[in-house]
Design a protein around this motif. Structure first.
Motif, short mmCIF file in Angstrom:
data_model
loop_
_atom_site.label_atom_id
_atom_site.label_comp_id
_atom_site.label_asym_id
_atom_site.label_seq_id
_atom_site.Cartn_x
_atom_site.Cartn_y
_atom_site.Cartn_z
N ALA A 198 0.45 4.74 72.28
CA ALA A 198 0.88 5.87 73.10
C ALA A 198 0.25 7.19 72.64
CB ALA A 198 2.41 6.00 73.06
N THR A 199 0.09 8.10 73.58
CA THR A 199 -0.33 9.46 73.26
C THR A 199 0.80 10.21 72.57
OG1 THR A 199 -1.78 9.48 75.20
CG2 THR A 199 -1.21 11.62 74.23
N MET A 200 2.02 9.96 73.04
CA MET A 200 3.22 10.53 72.43
C MET A 200 4.42 9.69 72.84
SD MET A 200 4.21 13.89 74.75
CE MET A 200 2.57 14.40 75.30
N VAL A 201 5.51 9.86 72.09
CA VAL A 201 6.78 9.22 72.41
C VAL A 201 7.85 10.30 72.51
CG1 VAL A 201 8.56 7.60 71.62
CG2 VAL A 201 6.13 7.05 71.28
N LEU A 202 8.65 10.24 73.56
CA LEU A 202 9.78 11.17 73.73
C LEU A 202 11.05 10.32 73.66
CD1 LEU A 202 7.44 11.95 76.18
CD2 LEU A 202 8.74 14.08 75.92
N ILE A 212 13.20 4.95 66.27
CA ILE A 212 11.88 5.24 66.82
C ILE A 212 11.24 6.43 66.12
CG2 ILE A 212 10.72 6.13 68.91
CD1 ILE A 212 12.33 4.14 70.53
N GLN A 213 12.04 7.36 65.63
CA GLN A 213 11.48 8.45 64.83
C GLN A 213 10.74 7.90 63.61
OE1 GLN A 213 14.44 11.60 63.98
NE2 GLN A 213 15.66 10.69 65.62
N GLU A 214 11.32 6.88 62.99
CA GLU A 214 10.70 6.27 61.81
C GLU A 214 9.49 5.44 62.19
OE1 GLU A 214 14.58 5.76 58.92
OE2 GLU A 214 14.19 4.20 60.41
N GLU A 215 9.61 4.67 63.26
CA GLU A 215 8.52 3.78 63.65
C GLU A 215 7.28 4.57 64.07
OE1 GLU A 215 11.18 -0.04 65.16
OE2 GLU A 215 10.86 1.66 66.50
N THR A 216 7.47 5.66 64.81
CA THR A 216 6.32 6.46 65.22
C THR A 216 5.66 7.12 64.02
OG1 THR A 216 7.91 8.21 65.80
CG2 THR A 216 7.01 6.90 67.61
N THR A 217 6.45 7.54 63.04
CA THR A 217 5.86 8.09 61.82
C THR A 217 5.01 7.05 61.11
OG1 THR A 217 7.36 9.93 61.32
CG2 THR A 217 6.52 8.72 59.44
N ALA A 218 5.50 5.82 61.02
CA ALA A 218 4.72 4.75 60.38
C ALA A 218 3.46 4.43 61.18
CB ALA A 218 5.57 3.50 60.23
N LEU A 219 3.52 4.59 62.52
CA LEU A 219 2.38 4.29 63.38
C LEU A 219 1.42 5.46 63.51
CD1 LEU A 219 4.32 2.47 66.24
CD2 LEU A 219 2.69 1.39 64.67
N GLY A 220 1.84 6.66 63.08
CA GLY A 220 0.99 7.83 63.21
C GLY A 220 0.93 8.37 64.63
N VAL A 221 1.98 8.15 65.42
CA VAL A 221 2.03 8.59 66.82
C VAL A 221 2.97 9.80 66.94
CG1 VAL A 221 2.73 7.93 69.15
CG2 VAL A 221 1.57 6.27 67.67
N PRO A 222 2.53 10.89 67.57
CA PRO A 222 3.42 12.05 67.73
C PRO A 222 4.71 11.67 68.46
CG PRO A 222 1.17 12.65 68.28
CD PRO A 222 1.19 11.15 68.10
N CYS A 223 5.83 12.14 67.91
CA CYS A 223 7.15 11.84 68.45
C CYS A 223 7.88 13.15 68.73
CB CYS A 223 7.94 10.99 67.46
SG CYS A 223 9.63 10.60 67.98
N LEU A 224 8.42 13.28 69.92
CA LEU A 224 9.24 14.43 70.28
C LEU A 224 10.67 13.94 70.40
CD1 LEU A 224 6.95 16.05 73.02
CD2 LEU A 224 6.90 16.35 70.53
N THR A 225 11.54 14.39 69.49
CA THR A 225 12.91 13.92 69.46
C THR A 225 13.80 14.88 70.25
OG1 THR A 225 12.65 12.75 67.38
CG2 THR A 225 14.87 13.39 67.98
N ILE A 226 14.39 14.36 71.32
CA ILE A 226 15.19 15.18 72.23
C ILE A 226 16.63 15.18 71.73
CG2 ILE A 226 15.84 15.50 74.65
CD1 ILE A 226 13.32 13.93 75.41
N ARG A 227 16.82 15.89 70.65
CA ARG A 227 18.13 16.05 70.01
C ARG A 227 18.14 17.38 69.27
NH1 ARG A 227 18.93 10.74 66.40
NH2 ARG A 227 20.26 12.22 65.31
N GLU A 228 19.35 17.86 68.95
CA GLU A 228 19.47 19.11 68.20
C GLU A 228 19.38 18.89 66.70
OE1 GLU A 228 19.33 21.83 69.64
OE2 GLU A 228 20.12 21.62 71.67
#
Length: 389
Positions: free
Chosen positions: A292-296, A302-318
């Motif tokens: 993926a180009t990014m994950v929302l 998924i925050q952890e998995e995208t970090t391990a994969l090197g994929v930008p992650c936008l977390t829709i939480r406060e």
């Protein structure tokens, strides 16, 4: 339920799974216990807290996780009802099989429920993924984390900042052991088998050419995001706007679909920017995320998995209970303001997404470290108990 476990000189370590994220954490632990010298005997208990037979079978196969020895078949319910029902059904399992220890993972209701039963029966509680804090007690998972850590005898952590949280809550430092992230063990072991996004789209009757120039992945399921029309509506509209610039593959959670139907907003997904898929298996999600180009998302794992994969992650939480993914990884905490979500996505599309790095001990060997430490700890604990009696 298996009537009888293989014969052994010691009672088993009972390993508990209750919901989908637990499977990825327990699978490598079961394998590491089996291959340890000497092997650590286990009993795998599925509480059935989240139970879709087809998805369960698929995930267990994907992760090469053996079928549960026991299924409590608890099902859904309010937090109080579900927690109580797990406790009622779990205690007889301990009585039947005995337990050297009860190992729980993560922060679901089953985690706390089984830990409570074990602690009150003076059986050691082992908590994998200890010390994570969002500092938001409105989240039921936060309550489960805090209480489980308080009654655990061995606390395995995924990041060193977790130890400061535990110390602040009065937990003796000697109980906490930094081992790394066991979810990444599953990710690394499974990456070569991941199902490509184009293959998934073709199987769903969608045109794979729509993602030839890149794509994003969307998952939303948290009650705070999807249960209130005032939050969900603007978020969907923000995603629609992002979808005009980058096709978004939306793995639609049943809770989210139900809310969209209830609010009369399901037709908002009917746009060229969205490619809607049903909930996906582990290997399918891994394939979607890895290219993926990014994950929302609003998912913790998924925050952890995208970090391990090197994929930008936008977390829709406060907030996030996984700050290392923000501090070192590829995760950006964007909140729930639609304008902030759009701006963060535009930033990634402009080539400014986080590159990040893989945190310490997220190396695929965490389960081996757990097996090695726990084997020695149990022998020491049992020797001390023998002296006392």
């Amino acid at each position: 339920m298996n009537d009888k476990l293989p014969e052994g000189p010691l009672a088993p370590v009972i390993c508990v799974v209750g919901a989908r994220p637990n499977y990825m954490k327990v699978a490598p632990i079961i394998r590491a216990f089996a291959s340890h010298s000497p092997p650590i005997r286990t009993l795998l208990v599925h509480t059935g807290q989240h139970y879709d037979p087809a998805m369960k079978d698929r995930l267990f196969t994907d992760l090469e996780l053996p079928d549960p020895d026991v299924n409590l078949a608890v099902g859904s319910g309010t937090h109080a009802v579900q927690t109580a029902e797990v406790m009622k059904r779990f205690e007889p399992i301990i009585e039947q099989y005995g337990a050297r220890a009860v190992l729980v993972v993560g922060d679901v209701n089953s985690t706390l429920a089984c830990a409570l039963v074990a602690a009150k029966r003076h059986i050691p509680v082992v908590h994998v993924e200890s010390g994570l804090r969002s500092n938001d007690r409105r989240m039921p998972e936060e309550i489960n984390r805090i209480l489980t850590d308080q009654i655990s005898d061995v606390l395995y952590t995924t990041e060193r900042t977790a130890h400061a949280n535990l110390e602040r809550e009065g937990i003796p430092a000697g109980r906490a052991v930094f081992v790394g992230n066991v979810m990444i063990d599953s990710l690394r072991a499974s990456l070569a088998k991941a199902v490509p996004a184009a293959e998934l789209l073709a199987a769903a009757g969608l045109d794979p050419q729509r993602i030839a120039g890149g794509y994003g992945v969307v998952t939303l399921h948290r009650p705070s995001n999807v249960d209130d029309v005032r939050t969900l509506g603007p978020l969907i509209d923000a995603l629609r706007q992002i979808g005009t610039k980058l096709p978004l593959i939306f793995a639609l959670h049943p809770r989210t679909r139900s809310s969209l139907e209830r609010f009369g907003m399901l037709d908002r997904l009917d746009t060229p920017g969205f490619l809607i898929l049903p909930p996906q298996g582990y290997l399918e999600m891994l394939g979607l995320m890895s290219d993926a180009t990014m994950v929302l998302t609003d998912s913790g794992g998924i925050q952890e998995e995208t970090t391990a994969l090197g994929v930008p992650c936008l977390t829709i939480r406060e907030n996030t209970e996984r700050p290392i993914t923000v501090e070192q990884g590829t995760n950006t905490l964007v909140g729930i303001d639609p304008r902030a979500v759009i701006a963060a996505a535009d930033n990634v599309l402009a080539g400014h997404g986080k590159a990040g790095c893989v945190p310490e001990n997220w190396d695929g060997k965490t389960a081996d470290r757990i097996a090695s430490h726990l084997s020695a700890w149990l022998l020491e604990h049992e020797a001390a108990q023998a002296v006392e009696t």
